[in-house]
Design an enzyme around this catalytic site. Sequence first.
Site, PDB file in Angstrom:
ATOM      1  N   GLU A 286      -4.592 -14.160 -22.571  1.00  0.00           N
ATOM      2  CA  GLU A 286      -4.982 -15.207 -22.104  1.00  0.00           C
ATOM      3  C   GLU A 286      -4.161 -16.198 -21.605  1.00  0.00           C
ATOM      4  O   GLU A 286      -4.335 -17.014 -20.560  1.00  0.00           O
ATOM      5  CB  GLU A 286      -6.083 -16.078 -23.203  1.00  0.00           C
ATOM      6  CG  GLU A 286      -7.023 -16.999 -22.667  1.00  0.00           C
ATOM      7  CD  GLU A 286      -8.117 -17.362 -23.602  1.00  0.00           C
ATOM      8  OE1 GLU A 286      -8.606 -16.436 -24.561  1.00  0.00           O
ATOM      9  OE2 GLU A 286      -8.609 -18.394 -23.676  1.00  0.00           O
ATOM     10  N   HIS A 315      -2.815   9.500 -34.602  1.00  0.00           N
ATOM     11  CA  HIS A 315      -3.724  11.012 -34.465  1.00  0.00           C
ATOM     12  C   HIS A 315      -4.527  10.580 -33.348  1.00  0.00           C
ATOM     13  O   HIS A 315      -5.671  11.199 -33.362  1.00  0.00           O
ATOM     14  CB  HIS A 315      -4.210  11.074 -35.913  1.00  0.00           C
ATOM     15  CG  HIS A 315      -3.194  11.551 -36.849  1.00  0.00           C
ATOM     16  ND1 HIS A 315      -2.935  12.642 -37.022  1.00  0.00           N
ATOM     17  CD2 HIS A 315      -2.369  10.802 -37.524  1.00  0.00           C
ATOM     18  CE1 HIS A 315      -1.833  12.795 -37.962  1.00  0.00           C
ATOM     19  NE2 HIS A 315      -1.715  11.611 -38.269  1.00  0.00           N
ATOM     20  N   LYS A 429     -17.573 -18.923 -19.295  1.00  0.00           N
ATOM     21  CA  LYS A 429     -18.314 -20.015 -20.173  1.00  0.00           C
ATOM     22  C   LYS A 429     -19.397 -20.705 -19.418  1.00  0.00           C
ATOM     23  O   LYS A 429     -20.535 -20.898 -19.579  1.00  0.00           O
ATOM     24  CB  LYS A 429     -17.726 -21.250 -20.823  1.00  0.00           C
ATOM     25  CG  LYS A 429     -16.626 -20.586 -22.005  1.00  0.00           C
ATOM     26  CD  LYS A 429     -15.550 -21.512 -22.682  1.00  0.00           C
ATOM     27  CE  LYS A 429     -14.891 -21.346 -23.762  1.00  0.00           C
ATOM     28  NZ  LYS A 429     -14.359 -22.200 -24.650  1.00  0.00           N
TER      29      LYS A 429
END
Length: 462
Positions: A286, A315, A429
């Site tokens: 960000e 793995h 937002k």
Amino acid sequence: MKIDFNNMLEKTIGGHGITETEINTISQRITKVHEQMNAKKGQMAWRALPYNQDEIVKDIVAQGKRINKEFDNFVVFGIGGSALGSKALFTGIKHLKYNELPKEKRGGARFYVVDNVDPDGINALFDIIDVKKTCFHIITKSGNTVETMSQFMIALSMLKDALGDNFKDNIILTTDKEKGILKKISNQYGFKTYTVPDGVGGRFSVLCPVGLLSAAVLNIDIDALFAGAKAMDEACTKESVWENPAYMYAMLMCIAMSNQVNISVMMPYADGLLNMAEWYAQLWAESLGKRVNNDGKDVYCGQTPVRALGVTDQHSQIQLYTEGPFDKVVTFIDVEQFNTTLTVPKTPIDMLDATYIEGQTINKLIASEMRATEYAVTQAGKMNMRITIDKMGAKAIGELFFFFEMATAAAGEFLSIDAFDQPGVEAGKIATFALMGREGYEKKAKELNKADEKDQDFVFQV
Ligand code: PA5
């Protein structure tokens, strides 16, 4: 804490490493970077947090004691920077099955962070807690974030049903000193409220009340947390890159980015630090993922953070890191001393060729696997570095927080971008406000509905 950058360099990993010439060129900019870091101290008020909160910490510790005395559960409602620091503190310092321990072993309330609006996730929490015995910490710096406000509203109505009008003690708010809906609610109804200081952005806020109330409820040693941050502050305020590990980290990462090494993998070898990698991912993404630089020029910069866990991801992801493209830096976090030493015992049956493990510690196993993987990645010519923590605990967590905050801010200066804004997040937002019918966002709602008109040839309904 020790940070070893050797495996970033051409002299160690070969042709895809960073050259001395590249270092010499970019390090000429360090004086300017350092000047900016000093000039912007007001914008970086988080740098003062380990030093200037004596009074507030006293109050927070007292609240922590009250909460642990009066409640069985403590729930943080927040998102992004208002949640990830608490998660990193919780698993980085406390017992890894904390909530399942009996109360006398925990020494406090059960601890939950809810940072999503998945209805099943929220409902699952309310299925297992008694709201009457729960304290909710509502954190939103802007005071408007829809996810956090809706969680708050659900909790409030449940508290009202359970307690009538006596629900005030179950709620603590943390928000801006004057802006936002939450602050207005605080003023109107008189909830206990903490403030996110000016100049402390969400993702840099863990060492203010945003994270400190969690620390207090968890009986975390806040002095030790601050001691780690202060030690790192001392190391990371020097001008020379050769003396300042945050500047070195920022500088090498910025050279890497300029060579299209656009992925930063954070791979701690400790279950408890996976949330630290998640906190770092937000901070790095960000802060540095920006379209324009400080001159308003399009630069589209940033590095995609990836969280990985040692040894688990050896793995799964390591195949890609060793043999895939030269587009990543892997930062290993190694722990010298865990809280536990676990020895593989002699077993009641003959373990055949696995007998060599008997009598050895799991601690040696995880350390060996870290070294083995680091070796493999280095042999493959891939950039990597190693951060070594001497001991899991509050001091180390304080060091890590402060180190990455300083490195991120310095990287912002090397890249000449604003590391402290988040226009991309704000855009999302605003779009959500529009879709949820908030007054004043009607034009945006129309725009969004138009964007939903899709070419059906590319949509498959199965
Ligand atoms: O770092 C940031 O600024 C963001 O990630 C915010 O923390 C996040 O969007 C939540 O914002 P707020 O605390 O205003 O609810």
